[in-house]
Write an enzyme that holds these catalytic residues in place. Sequence first.
Site, PDB file in Angstrom:
ATOM      1  N   LEU B  63     -13.973  17.883 -24.621  1.00  0.00           N
ATOM      2  CA  LEU B  63     -12.866  18.872 -24.854  1.00  0.00           C
ATOM      3  C   LEU B  63     -12.314  18.598 -26.257  1.00  0.00           C
ATOM      4  CD1 LEU B  63     -10.805  18.679 -21.264  1.00  0.00           C
ATOM      5  CD2 LEU B  63     -13.316  20.387 -21.857  1.00  0.00           C
ATOM      6  N   ASP B 304     -21.753  17.426 -18.772  1.00  0.00           N
ATOM      7  CA  ASP B 304     -22.500  17.618 -20.234  1.00  0.00           C
ATOM      8  C   ASP B 304     -21.613  18.210 -21.475  1.00  0.00           C
ATOM      9  OD1 ASP B 304     -22.020  15.249 -22.499  1.00  0.00           O
ATOM     10  OD2 ASP B 304     -24.330  14.821 -22.200  1.00  0.00           O
ATOM     11  N   HIS B 308     -19.501  22.932 -30.345  1.00  0.00           N
ATOM     12  CA  HIS B 308     -20.053  22.129 -30.893  1.00  0.00           C
ATOM     13  C   HIS B 308     -20.046  23.630 -32.046  1.00  0.00           C
ATOM     14  CE1 HIS B 308     -21.211  18.541 -31.627  1.00  0.00           C
ATOM     15  NE2 HIS B 308     -22.209  18.054 -30.113  1.00  0.00           N
TER      16      HIS B 308
HETATM   17 ZN    ZN Z   1     -23.625  11.149 -22.864  1.00  0.00          ZN
END
Ligand code: ZN
Lengths: 328, 437
Positions: B63, B304, B308
């Site tokens: 996060l 996951d 970015h």
């Molecule tokens: Zn990882």
Amino acid sequence: MIDSLRGQNLLDLGDLSREAIVEVLDVAESFVEVNRRTVKKVPALKGRVVASLFFEESTRTRLSFETAAKRLSADVLSLAVASSSVKKGESLRDTIATIDALGIDAVVLRHRSSGAARQVSRYVPHVRVINAGDGLHQHPTQGLLDAFTVRAALSERRGVPAASTGADLFDGLRVLIVGDIMHSRVARSDVDAYTALGAQVHLCAPATLLPTEVATWPVSIEEDFDEALAWADVVGLLRLQHERGSGVFVPSTAEYTLTHGLTLDRARRLKPDALILHPGPMNRGVELDSRVADLPASLVTRQVASGVPVRMAVLFLSVAGTTKEERR
Amino acid sequence: MSDVLVRGGLVVGVDGAERVDVLVRDGVLADRGPSLDAPAGARVVEAGDCWIGPGFVDLHAHLREPGAEAAETIESGARAAAIGGYSLVVAMANTEPAIDSAALVEYVLSRGSRACVEVAVTGAITVGRRGESLAPMAEMAALGVRLFSDDGVGVQDPAVMRRAMLYAGALGVRLGEHCEDERLVAGGSMNEGVLSSRLGLVGRPAMAEELMVLRDIELARWTGAAIHFLHLSTARSLAMVASARREGLDVTSEVAPHHFTLDESACADFDPLFKVHPPLRRAEDVAALREALVRGEVDAVATDHAPHPPESKDLPFDEAPAGVLGLEHAASLTYEALGSEECDPRRFFDLLSRGPARVARVRPEDPRPRHGGHGGALRVGDDANLVVFDPGARWVVDRDELHGRSRNTPYHGRAMRGRVRATIARGVLVVDDGELT
Ligand SMILES: [Zn+2]
């Protein structure tokens, strides 16, 4: 697969068909003559702007490209970004956008990262991108000029004009590439060029310097260097990167020379008419003995001389994008 | 907090599914049964063609807060999570600074308490995630942290990992490991193999992951610790974990949607959007992951989710940061991987909710998060964390219509099947008809 470089980017030699490669070699032959004139210039790219963008310094490659562009009458914007403010972590897109804003037709790009030329080609689709070496990936003009140099030498021997031979002289030609294949963009481009043209390619290197999954490459692996030398018509040596060589991938440069250096002793095993190539800069005494580098079989200086006409051909085909007929 | 009536859906329980209405009132599942009447003022969710199950639980969301709020915040990540059907996300510890103390845990939990879904926290195993000295796990565990991880990297030193396991075992918490031996990956940027060899990219070998899975299984056997394997990506990793589980070791595992939907060939054009760690693997591995999902050999699908900012994906492939967005597409991709029309709804909710909730060990009696009922059986009286999933929906991913702060999805333009229609988190209808309320 690209069947002609006309109007296309040159990013990866693996993209080019045999026909496309032969076309570059033939056009390059026509430029050899220009380079012998007193006025070494043709107006082919007059009014076009070629930017040379070297994120990694290589004076010889940059000079070779810039000379080629100038001999085609292009305006050259030379940006030695390797020494300027462009550092690791700066956006490739921003840098190329800045240069594109100056108005360019082509960019010759050298970069330390594999794939940089392909990425740039996506950012500026209206600009032709010529890969002048990207990371460990490709150095397409080196592959082309190596093939060009070999074809010129073989055709001279036969007393025929190189441009009349197409890919014939490569049919079954035995090419041995020796050295740090894993870290070599030259090796990847050479393998693409020679195999596309019909040669048999064998690789020989310490196991730690062979690429992973090399069994899937269109080549054979030679374990015995001495036997490989006796087999070869053409021997291409690669530069051993000292920083990668010593103690990391091979125990030492001395040990490398012992197992895979082309010493004077070993050179005796070569066929009498075998050709020796090295993309430079050479580590004399490491990959090859100084005296071997200076043997008549060595094409090293011819490789350098081939750089300009081959790069003229690449720029001409890619940027002008015109047919051979139109040029005449 | 208004009442919510979810009408006409197939409620997927632990043992079976039944078509009943569900009433949510005062934060709990107040009633379930055929043809319930909507109380005055209740919001009604028509769920005729939909599956109703426990809200999804994500064990693995980056996060980015504190430290990289330009890429994501707890609040923006929670919005993306809600759209994706999550009622609980477990925030990964690799923020800047890392979540390696009670103060940082408190910070994230307090930000999380204002977000639109529940936020739990993974604490770091070692101080600053440097892999050297143990982080104060006990003080973090006292705040309800049940999972610890240095994710981003694994704990490289086996002596440190052994100590961490002994310490965590005594606290009754679980360690989550990013399995990749950093020396073997040697700074590589895609799967090591045929393609990396041709592209001249330094490879991250499958062996780098597998050696560490092997090591940690053995360390877990030695220490008796509970371990959770994050984002397993190879067929052999899955096989080793499945066999350890059969032996009775307390090992759990997750797989990430990008690893079971994309293979290494996505990297062929050097687009950093497809750069992840562990890397996208061979097509055979992708197939093995999908089989493991269908057979229930992994405990969880975990996103996951790794936002970015756009400029970072404009770097050369080897310099670009690794990671892709995941929260908004995970459910649809899981549905697809489980066979779309063939998808078993119980397996679907096991992987997205009940399994990860078991790993997260979120229990109603935990001090934090306060609203503890996740991954439940949907009994009357349970805390109301629900998702309404429409398996017949068709949609196309558009990176400009995502709800987090970043756009780095590898699925832009991809046609998807199945979509979250509504999310009820902490008893509140936070997503209705696919939109944030
Ligand atoms: Zn990882």
